[in-house]
Design an enzyme around this catalytic site. Structure first.
Site, PDB file in Angstrom:
ATOM      1  N   SER A  46      29.924  78.847  77.293  1.00  0.00           N
ATOM      2  CA  SER A  46      28.865  78.469  76.153  1.00  0.00           C
ATOM      3  C   SER A  46      29.373  79.676  75.076  1.00  0.00           C
ATOM      4  O   SER A  46      30.145  80.662  75.288  1.00  0.00           O
ATOM      5  CB  SER A  46      27.683  78.841  76.601  1.00  0.00           C
ATOM      6  OG  SER A  46      27.174  77.884  77.855  1.00  0.00           O
TER       7      SER A  46
HETATM    8  N1  SAH Z   1      28.457  79.321  83.012  1.00  0.00           N
HETATM    9  C1  SAH Z   1      29.869  78.702  82.721  1.00  0.00           C
HETATM   10  C2  SAH Z   1      29.612  77.439  81.705  1.00  0.00           C
HETATM   11  C3  SAH Z   1      29.765  76.322  82.555  1.00  0.00           C
HETATM   12  S1  SAH Z   1      29.908  74.859  81.790  1.00  0.00           S
HETATM   13  C4  SAH Z   1      30.535  79.665  82.052  1.00  0.00           C
HETATM   14  O1  SAH Z   1      30.082  80.784  81.669  1.00  0.00           O
HETATM   15  O2  SAH Z   1      31.752  79.386  81.775  1.00  0.00           O
HETATM   16  C5  SAH Z   1      28.847  74.011  82.900  1.00  0.00           C
HETATM   17  C6  SAH Z   1      29.548  74.030  84.425  1.00  0.00           C
HETATM   18  O3  SAH Z   1      28.592  73.372  85.423  1.00  0.00           O
HETATM   19  C7  SAH Z   1      30.821  73.259  84.651  1.00  0.00           C
HETATM   20  O4  SAH Z   1      31.823  74.087  85.241  1.00  0.00           O
HETATM   21  C8  SAH Z   1      30.695  72.104  85.608  1.00  0.00           C
HETATM   22  O5  SAH Z   1      31.394  71.696  86.328  1.00  0.00           O
HETATM   23  C9  SAH Z   1      29.450  72.730  86.206  1.00  0.00           C
HETATM   24  N2  SAH Z   1      28.436  71.716  86.911  1.00  0.00           N
HETATM   25  C10 SAH Z   1      28.003  70.393  86.530  1.00  0.00           C
HETATM   26  N3  SAH Z   1      27.264  70.055  87.420  1.00  0.00           N
HETATM   27  C11 SAH Z   1      27.227  70.759  88.607  1.00  0.00           C
HETATM   28  C12 SAH Z   1      26.297  70.714  89.469  1.00  0.00           C
HETATM   29  N4  SAH Z   1      25.310  69.591  90.194  1.00  0.00           N
HETATM   30  N5  SAH Z   1      26.293  71.861  90.412  1.00  0.00           N
HETATM   31  C13 SAH Z   1      27.241  73.077  90.046  1.00  0.00           C
HETATM   32  N6  SAH Z   1      27.799  72.832  88.910  1.00  0.00           N
HETATM   33  C14 SAH Z   1      28.050  71.988  88.191  1.00  0.00           C
END
Ligand code: SAH
Length: 228
Positions: free
Chosen positions: A77
């Site tokens: 993000s």
């Molecule tokens: N917080 C992260 C941004 C992640 S983008 C950072 O700082 O880099 C969102 C992430 O959520 C992705 O990696 C995706 O694979 C994960 N995601 C999506 N659905 C999910 C679920 N049900 N449980 C755990 N992770 C999930």
């Protein structure tokens, strides 16, 4: 410097990032209902080496105020959103926090600077292991990463002072609300995946009652679900 690009975060890069965050807080102050973010959150943002959480080709823009690709169709993000979500959690040095959506591990690292312990769940196995490796390399011993579907939370470590979901959910997952301590806060983007969502703040009061309010329009990658 390589080919004229700075490959690691210089003091100037970080200063620019903090200015961009403060500018955007100012622009959105009426929506988010505050004119300033917690100083501890800003200090954590200044400290975490964001360039270490993106691919080599994106390092030169690691501190720009925008999202960046982290592979597997996922993104890290923009700094303003990371700072705002961290601030909304009202992190304390003794807090135990759950993150759903580890991704690169950047948000986990920012939280690790602010709280006692971070538990983070990532549904893509390869991202969970690379984030875990990166966080350990950087010395974030107070982050524990697990591969799995975060919709169900992490009951073994519940209840949590704060829960942060960094993927867009169609609704607020009931297990996450259950796993909040009284006085705890859940920050989550809710709405149509692929469109825009409302960043929601859910608060569980001392008597166990729950209230929620929307803070800001945001656009996150979708919360996906593991097959039963
Ligand atoms: N917080 C992260 C941004 C992640 S983008 C950072 O700082 O880099 C969102 C992430 O959520 C992705 O990696 C995706 O694979 C994960 N995601 C999506 N659905 C999910 C679920 N049900 N449980 C755990 N992770 C999930």
């Amino acid at each position: 410097m390589v080919n004229g690009f700075s490959i690691s975060g210089t003091a100037a890069d970080r200063k620019t990032m903090l200015h961009d965050i403060l500018d955007e807080v100012e622009l959105t102050r009426y929506e988010i209902g505050k004119a300033a973010l917690d100083e501890r959150v800003l200090a954590a943002m200044a400290k975490v080496p964001r360039e270490r959480f993106v691919g080599a080709y994106d390092r030169y823009r690691a501190f720009a105020n925008g999202p960046l690709p982290i592979g597997y169709g996922q993104t890290i993000s923009q700094p303003y959103i990371v700072a705002l979500m961290s601030d909304l959690l009202e992190p304390r040095p003794d807090s135990i926090v759950l993150e759903v959506g580890t991704g690169s591990g950047y948000q986990s690292a920012v939280l690790a600077e602010l709280v006692q312990q971070v538990y983070s769940i990532e549904i893509i196995g390869a991202l969970a292991s690379s984030a875990n490796e990166r966080l350990q390399e950087l010395g974030y011993g107070n982050v524990t990463v697990r591969h799995g579907d975060g919709y169900h939370g992490w009951p073994e470590h519940a209840p949590f002072d704060g829960i942060i979901v960094t993927a867009a959910a169609p609704h607020i997952p009931p297990p996450l609300v259950e796993q909040l301590k009284p006085g705890g806060r859940l920050v989550i983007p809710v709405g149509e995946p692929g469109g825009v969502q409302q960043l929601m703040l859910v608060e569980k009061r001392g008597d166990g009652s729950v209230s929620s309010r929307s803070i800001l329009m945001v656009a996150f990658v979708p919360l996906t679900r593991s097959q039963p």
